[in-house]
Write a protein that holds these residues in place. Structure first.
Motif, PDB file in Angstrom:
ATOM      1  N   LEU A   1       0.684  -3.132   6.295  1.00 24.62           N
ATOM      2  CA  LEU A   1       1.326  -4.121   5.429  1.00 24.62           C
ATOM      3  C   LEU A   1       2.775  -3.760   5.134  1.00 24.62           C
ATOM      4  O   LEU A   1       3.156  -2.589   5.126  1.00 24.62           O
ATOM      5  CB  LEU A   1       0.553  -4.225   4.111  1.00 24.62           C
ATOM      6  N   ASP A   2       3.569  -4.792   4.864  1.00 28.21           N
ATOM      7  CA  ASP A   2       4.957  -4.606   4.449  1.00 28.21           C
ATOM      8  C   ASP A   2       5.099  -4.439   2.939  1.00 28.21           C
ATOM      9  O   ASP A   2       6.043  -3.795   2.467  1.00 28.21           O
ATOM     10  CB  ASP A   2       5.799  -5.812   4.888  1.00 28.21           C
ATOM     11  N   ALA A   3       4.209  -5.045   2.178  1.00 34.18           N
ATOM     12  CA  ALA A   3       4.301  -5.006   0.719  1.00 34.18           C
ATOM     13  C   ALA A   3       2.975  -5.470   0.128  1.00 34.18           C
ATOM     14  O   ALA A   3       2.126  -6.042   0.822  1.00 34.18           O
ATOM     15  CB  ALA A   3       5.433  -5.890   0.210  1.00 34.18           C
ATOM     16  N   LEU A   4       2.815  -5.196  -1.162  1.00 34.06           N
ATOM     17  CA  LEU A   4       1.670  -5.691  -1.932  1.00 34.06           C
ATOM     18  C   LEU A   4       2.185  -6.664  -2.976  1.00 34.06           C
ATOM     19  O   LEU A   4       3.319  -6.535  -3.467  1.00 34.06           O
ATOM     20  CB  LEU A   4       0.951  -4.537  -2.637  1.00 34.06           C
ATOM     21  N   VAL A   5       1.367  -7.655  -3.342  1.00 38.73           N
ATOM     22  CA  VAL A   5       1.732  -8.568  -4.424  1.00 38.73           C
ATOM     23  C   VAL A   5       0.592  -8.675  -5.428  1.00 38.73           C
ATOM     24  O   VAL A   5      -0.582  -8.559  -5.076  1.00 38.73           O
ATOM     25  CB  VAL A   5       2.100  -9.985  -3.911  1.00 38.73           C
ATOM     26  N   ALA A   6       0.976  -8.902  -6.688  1.00 40.06           N
ATOM     27  CA  ALA A   6       0.025  -9.109  -7.782  1.00 40.06           C
ATOM     28  C   ALA A   6       0.757  -9.826  -8.897  1.00 40.06           C
ATOM     29  O   ALA A   6       1.999  -9.798  -8.956  1.00 40.06           O
ATOM     30  CB  ALA A   6      -0.518  -7.775  -8.293  1.00 40.06           C
ATOM     31  N   PRO A   7       0.040 -10.514  -9.795  1.00 34.75           N
ATOM     32  CA  PRO A   7       0.715 -11.039 -10.989  1.00 34.75           C
ATOM     33  C   PRO A   7       1.348  -9.888 -11.766  1.00 34.75           C
ATOM     34  O   PRO A   7       0.762  -8.798 -11.851  1.00 34.75           O
ATOM     35  CB  PRO A   7      -0.420 -11.692 -11.781  1.00 34.75           C
TER      36      PRO A   7
ATOM     37  N   ARG B   1      13.695  -4.251   1.608  1.00 42.06           N
ATOM     38  CA  ARG B   1      12.601  -5.087   2.105  1.00 42.06           C
ATOM     39  C   ARG B   1      12.032  -5.944   0.980  1.00 42.06           C
ATOM     40  O   ARG B   1      11.793  -7.153   1.153  1.00 42.06           O
ATOM     41  CB  ARG B   1      11.514  -4.207   2.720  1.00 42.06           C
ATOM     42  N   LEU B   2      11.807  -5.356  -0.177  1.00 40.35           N
ATOM     43  CA  LEU B   2      11.245  -6.116  -1.297  1.00 40.35           C
ATOM     44  C   LEU B   2      12.208  -7.212  -1.749  1.00 40.35           C
ATOM     45  O   LEU B   2      11.784  -8.338  -2.051  1.00 40.35           O
ATOM     46  CB  LEU B   2      10.929  -5.187  -2.467  1.00 40.35           C
ATOM     47  N   LEU B   3      13.491  -6.909  -1.799  1.00 40.90           N
ATOM     48  CA  LEU B   3      14.473  -7.921  -2.196  1.00 40.90           C
ATOM     49  C   LEU B   3      14.486  -9.081  -1.204  1.00 40.90           C
ATOM     50  O   LEU B   3      14.591 -10.246  -1.600  1.00 40.90           O
ATOM     51  CB  LEU B   3      15.861  -7.293  -2.301  1.00 40.90           C
ATOM     52  N   GLY B   4      14.373  -8.776   0.082  1.00 41.79           N
ATOM     53  CA  GLY B   4      14.321  -9.846   1.073  1.00 41.79           C
ATOM     54  C   GLY B   4      13.105 -10.727   0.905  1.00 41.79           C
ATOM     55  O   GLY B   4      13.201 -11.967   0.924  1.00 41.79           O
ATOM     56  N   LEU B   5      11.941 -10.112   0.705  1.00 44.89           N
ATOM     57  CA  LEU B   5      10.710 -10.880   0.505  1.00 44.89           C
ATOM     58  C   LEU B   5      10.795 -11.700  -0.777  1.00 44.89           C
ATOM     59  O   LEU B   5      10.418 -12.877  -0.815  1.00 44.89           O
ATOM     60  CB  LEU B   5       9.506  -9.939   0.460  1.00 44.89           C
ATOM     61  N   GLY B   6      11.290 -11.062  -1.839  1.00 43.37           N
ATOM     62  CA  GLY B   6      11.407 -11.768  -3.114  1.00 43.37           C
ATOM     63  C   GLY B   6      12.395 -12.915  -3.057  1.00 43.37           C
ATOM     64  O   GLY B   6      12.171 -13.969  -3.665  1.00 43.37           O
ATOM     65  N   TYR B   7      13.480 -12.729  -2.321  1.00 47.00           N
ATOM     66  CA  TYR B   7      14.476 -13.799  -2.181  1.00 47.00           C
ATOM     67  C   TYR B   7      13.893 -15.000  -1.442  1.00 47.00           C
ATOM     68  O   TYR B   7      14.072 -16.157  -1.861  1.00 47.00           O
ATOM     69  CB  TYR B   7      15.696 -13.259  -1.439  1.00 47.00           C
ATOM     70  N   ALA B   8      13.188 -14.726  -0.338  1.00 47.14           N
ATOM     71  CA  ALA B   8      12.583 -15.821   0.423  1.00 47.14           C
ATOM     72  C   ALA B   8      11.569 -16.579  -0.429  1.00 47.14           C
ATOM     73  O   ALA B   8      11.491 -17.815  -0.388  1.00 47.14           O
ATOM     74  CB  ALA B   8      11.922 -15.277   1.682  1.00 47.14           C
TER      75      ALA B   8
ATOM     76  N   ARG C   1       3.568  -9.036   6.645  1.00 45.49           N
ATOM     77  CA  ARG C   1       2.166  -8.815   6.284  1.00 45.49           C
ATOM     78  C   ARG C   1       2.123  -8.369   4.819  1.00 45.49           C
ATOM     79  O   ARG C   1       2.653  -7.319   4.459  1.00 45.49           O
ATOM     80  CB  ARG C   1       1.524  -7.781   7.196  1.00 45.49           C
ATOM     81  N   ILE C   2       1.503  -9.208   3.983  1.00 50.77           N
ATOM     82  CA  ILE C   2       1.498  -9.011   2.534  1.00 50.77           C
ATOM     83  C   ILE C   2       0.073  -8.761   2.054  1.00 50.77           C
ATOM     84  O   ILE C   2      -0.824  -9.569   2.305  1.00 50.77           O
ATOM     85  CB  ILE C   2       2.079 -10.236   1.805  1.00 50.77           C
ATOM     86  N   GLY C   3      -0.125  -7.671   1.353  1.00 47.18           N
ATOM     87  CA  GLY C   3      -1.417  -7.374   0.758  1.00 47.18           C
ATOM     88  C   GLY C   3      -1.548  -8.022  -0.602  1.00 47.18           C
ATOM     89  O   GLY C   3      -0.691  -7.834  -1.478  1.00 47.18           O
ATOM     90  N   VAL C   4      -2.600  -8.788  -0.794  1.00 41.08           N
ATOM     91  CA  VAL C   4      -2.846  -9.492  -2.052  1.00 41.08           C
ATOM     92  C   VAL C   4      -3.808  -8.675  -2.893  1.00 41.08           C
ATOM     93  O   VAL C   4      -4.982  -8.490  -2.522  1.00 41.08           O
ATOM     94  CB  VAL C   4      -3.410 -10.903  -1.800  1.00 41.08           C
ATOM     95  N   VAL C   5      -3.332  -8.165  -4.022  1.00 40.15           N
ATOM     96  CA  VAL C   5      -4.154  -7.339  -4.904  1.00 40.15           C
ATOM     97  C   VAL C   5      -4.787  -8.265  -5.936  1.00 40.15           C
ATOM     98  O   VAL C   5      -4.160  -8.651  -6.921  1.00 40.15           O
ATOM     99  CB  VAL C   5      -3.303  -6.247  -5.585  1.00 40.15           C
ATOM    100  N   ARG C   6      -6.020  -8.648  -5.678  1.00 40.81           N
ATOM    101  CA  ARG C   6      -6.693  -9.584  -6.596  1.00 40.81           C
ATOM    102  C   ARG C   6      -7.303  -8.862  -7.794  1.00 40.81           C
ATOM    103  O   ARG C   6      -7.401  -9.428  -8.877  1.00 40.81           O
ATOM    104  CB  ARG C   6      -7.756 -10.381  -5.843  1.00 40.81           C
ATOM    105  N   LYS C   7      -7.733  -7.636  -7.626  1.00 40.10           N
ATOM    106  CA  LYS C   7      -8.185  -6.835  -8.768  1.00 40.10           C
ATOM    107  C   LYS C   7      -6.958  -6.094  -9.286  1.00 40.10           C
ATOM    108  O   LYS C   7      -6.758  -4.911  -9.037  1.00 40.10           O
ATOM    109  CB  LYS C   7      -9.281  -5.872  -8.338  1.00 40.10           C
ATOM    110  N   HIS C   8      -6.133  -6.855 -10.014  1.00 40.21           N
ATOM    111  CA  HIS C   8      -4.778  -6.404 -10.285  1.00 40.21           C
ATOM    112  C   HIS C   8      -4.552  -5.855 -11.682  1.00 40.21           C
ATOM    113  O   HIS C   8      -3.445  -5.461 -12.012  1.00 40.21           O
ATOM    114  CB  HIS C   8      -3.800  -7.547 -10.047  1.00 40.21           C
ATOM    115  N   GLY C   9      -5.516  -5.851 -12.553  1.00 35.02           N
ATOM    116  CA  GLY C   9      -5.331  -5.285 -13.881  1.00 35.02           C
ATOM    117  C   GLY C   9      -4.839  -6.251 -14.934  1.00 35.02           C
ATOM    118  O   GLY C   9      -4.699  -5.880 -16.094  1.00 35.02           O
ATOM    119  N   VAL C  10      -4.539  -7.506 -14.551  1.00 33.46           N
ATOM    120  CA  VAL C  10      -4.113  -8.513 -15.524  1.00 33.46           C
ATOM    121  C   VAL C  10      -5.341  -9.282 -15.985  1.00 33.46           C
ATOM    122  O   VAL C  10      -6.146  -9.724 -15.166  1.00 33.46           O
ATOM    123  CB  VAL C  10      -3.082  -9.486 -14.912  1.00 33.46           C
TER     124      VAL C  10
END
Length: 548
Positions: free
Chosen positions: A458-464, A521-528, A322-331
């Motif tokens: 959630l397991d992690a958050l993602v953003a640019p 956990r992050l390394l596993g998600l990033g690797y996949a 379960r991944i949280g998508v941070v759309r208001k991410h500051g970029v």
């Protein structure tokens, strides 16, 4: 770094790039920052013969070849030294490596002898590594890029360098950085230091390498070593990794010992891997995290569970995550960033992840207290390092005076406003500091990342990670385009950037953030994600982007 501390947006920009010499030939920084050569000349030097196939080679590749007797550490080390001479000193002139370890070949020969005798210390045995020039590594200088410390040779290695050498790594040399890890001026230029000059982005040479681990980012992108070590306070691993097409991991504060590293912030500083693959980041993190550092109290909080980060590297790690998508991410809004991020989200979905749009409820509210914390902790930590390491200057006041007396070398493009602001502050027992410290960690951590993760399980958050690299500008300073990693930096939580695309050839990264001690956990998600997206591209050393 462009900042006017009177506004919160400016403060956010000021802290977003913080951490945390032509190989000691005396070449002037101005000469090193000369205009790029023509495209034909750059291409000729950058594509020089590579008989040992070290460009883009990873740990598993070179380790396997050494194990089979096809390659020695001495040959590998010499090949990287030759590549540094061809690409960093000549050709594109990246100016990423500030000093070569004079003992590198001797170290490699000793490790080859051990291998022949049947001793292999681990995956890094005989593998050349570059480390940032704010980390003690004998017999080299540790300067943070400042001429004030150009003669400072620490008497012993930092614990993380001891761990690297114990694991069999060859410390090849040290990399340039944004001077004082970008904590000097409100209008500094990332990748510039008085001692090292201006580092360039190997993808487009007149673009910023970001900072403060600028030299490590550019060097590893250009295959000047197998892997590299950077340091971060707020973005100094993540940003240069993203804009140089690398994987960069900022560990949880306390996972990696920090003694022997010129500091900014005890709350936020950490060293971490900068590599061309997630697998290499995991392998390097295992070594860095193994360092024994009794002097760093933050390491006493590390869980006692085993640290087998490579075991987490599974291609199916995203299935059911379960991944949280941070759309208001500051970029800042940018079409290529937005399009690459949407493609990255598609990869996550296709790999079986469940995506949930989320907001970090306290986003940006930590900026002002963070800035206060960094100023107080910089003075306290730096002066302790200077005293205990036997540095030529002993205090922040002496450093400020040195820069004034040597303004032509140290301040030809920007000043030292942050050093001057910090010089007048009191001790860490002040009410202002204690209040800011509590607020920054709470807003970014418990009420920030933790709250966002808990709300939707959630397991992690993602953003640019950040936007594309901007043109180097020694007149106005950095035109930083925002970041998605700020909450992880301020809270002291881990973050991982992985290549996700490009903007006209300029690399872009996606950041994975999680709770404390969630590196595996992050390394596993990033690797996949990496194995599905495969967005890493070797640099092309283009002099500039053509005008339309």
């Amino acid at each position: 770094m462009e900042a006017r501390p009177s506004s919160l947006l400016a403060i956010a920009t000021a802290v977003a790039l913080l951490a945390g010499c032509a190989h000691s030939t005396g070449t002037s920084p101005v000469a090193r920052a000369a205009a790029p050569e023509t495209g034909a000349a750059v291409e000729k030097d950058a594509t020089a013969a590579d008989p040992l196939r070290i460009a883009e080679a990873d740990i598993a590749d070179v380790a396997g070849r050494m194990q089979r007797g096809e390659l020695s550490s001495e040959q590998l080390t010499q090949a990287y030294l030759d590549r540094i001479a061809a690409i960093d000193d000549a050709g594109p002139r990246l100016n990423a490596v500030i000093e070569i370890n004079p003992d590198a070949i001797a170290e490699a020969r000793r490790l080859d002898a051990e291998r022949r005798a049947g001793t292999v210390r681990g995956p890094l045995h005989g593998v050349p590594v570059l480390v940032k020039d704010n980390i003690d590594a004998t017999p080299m200088v540790n300067s943070a890029g400042s001429m004030a410390l150009a003669a400072h040779r620490p008497s012993k290695d930092a614990p993380i360098v001891e761990a690297l050498r114990a694991a069999g790594a060859v410390v090849l040399g040290k990399t340039n950085l944004s001077e004082w890890a970008n904590f000097r001026s409100t209008r500094s230029t990332s990748g510039w230091s008085g001692r090292g000059g201006q580092t360039r982005n190997p993808y487009v040479l007149d673009r910023s390498p970001c900072g403060s681990s600028s030299g490590t980012g550019a060097a590893i992108a250009a295959s000047l070593a197998t892997v590299g070590v950077g340091t971060e306070t707020d973005g100094s691993i993540l940003c240069p990794s993203a804009v140089n097409g690398l994987v960069g991991l900022k560990p949880t504060v306390g996972l990696v010992g920090r003694s022997g590293i010129i500091p900014i912030s005890a709350s936020q500083d950490t060293a971490g891997p900068m590599t061309r693959s997630v697998a290499d980041a995991a392998a390097l993190l295992e070594v860095l995290a193994s360092a024994k550092d009794a002097q760093d109290r933050a390491t006493t909080e590390v869980p006692a569970s085993p640290r087998d980060y490579t075991a987490a590297l599974r291609t199916d790690a995203l299935r059911g995550a379960r991944i949280g998508v941070v759309r208001k991410h500051g970029v800042n809004a940018q079409p290529d960033v937005d399009a690459s991020f949407e493609r990255a989200l598609s990869h996550l979905r296709e790999a079986g992840a469940v995506l949930v749009d989320v907001e970090i409820p306290t986003a940006g509210k930590w900026n002002a207290p963070e800035f206060t914390v960094l100023k107080y902790e910089f003075k306290d930590g730096l002066e302790r390092y200077l005293r205990e390491s036997g540095a030529p200057v002993k205090s922040l006041a002496e450093l400020v005076e040195f820069n004034r007396a040597n303004a032509g070398t140290e301040m030809p493009y920007f000043g030292q406003e942050l050093l001057e602001q910090t010089q007048s502050l009191g001790a860490l027992d002040s009410a202002e500091y204690r209040k800011a410290s509590e607020a920054a960690r709470r807003l970014a951590g418990r009420e920030g990342i933790d709250a966002a993760l808990a709300k939707d399980k959630l397991d992690a958050l993602v953003a640019p990670t950040t936007g594309p690299a901007w043109p180097i500008d020694l007149v106005n300073g950095d035109n930083f385009t925002g970041a998605g990693y700020g909450a992880a930096a301020v809270s002291g939580y881990p973050s991982l950037t992985v290549p996700m695309g490009n903007a006209r050839g300029l690399p872009l990264g996606i950041t994975f953030m999680g709770s404390r001690w969630s590196e595996a956990r992050l390394l596993g998600l990033g690797y996949a994600f990496e194995q599905r997206a495969r967005e890493r591209r070797a640099p092309t050393f283009v002099p500039t982007l053509p005008l339309p």
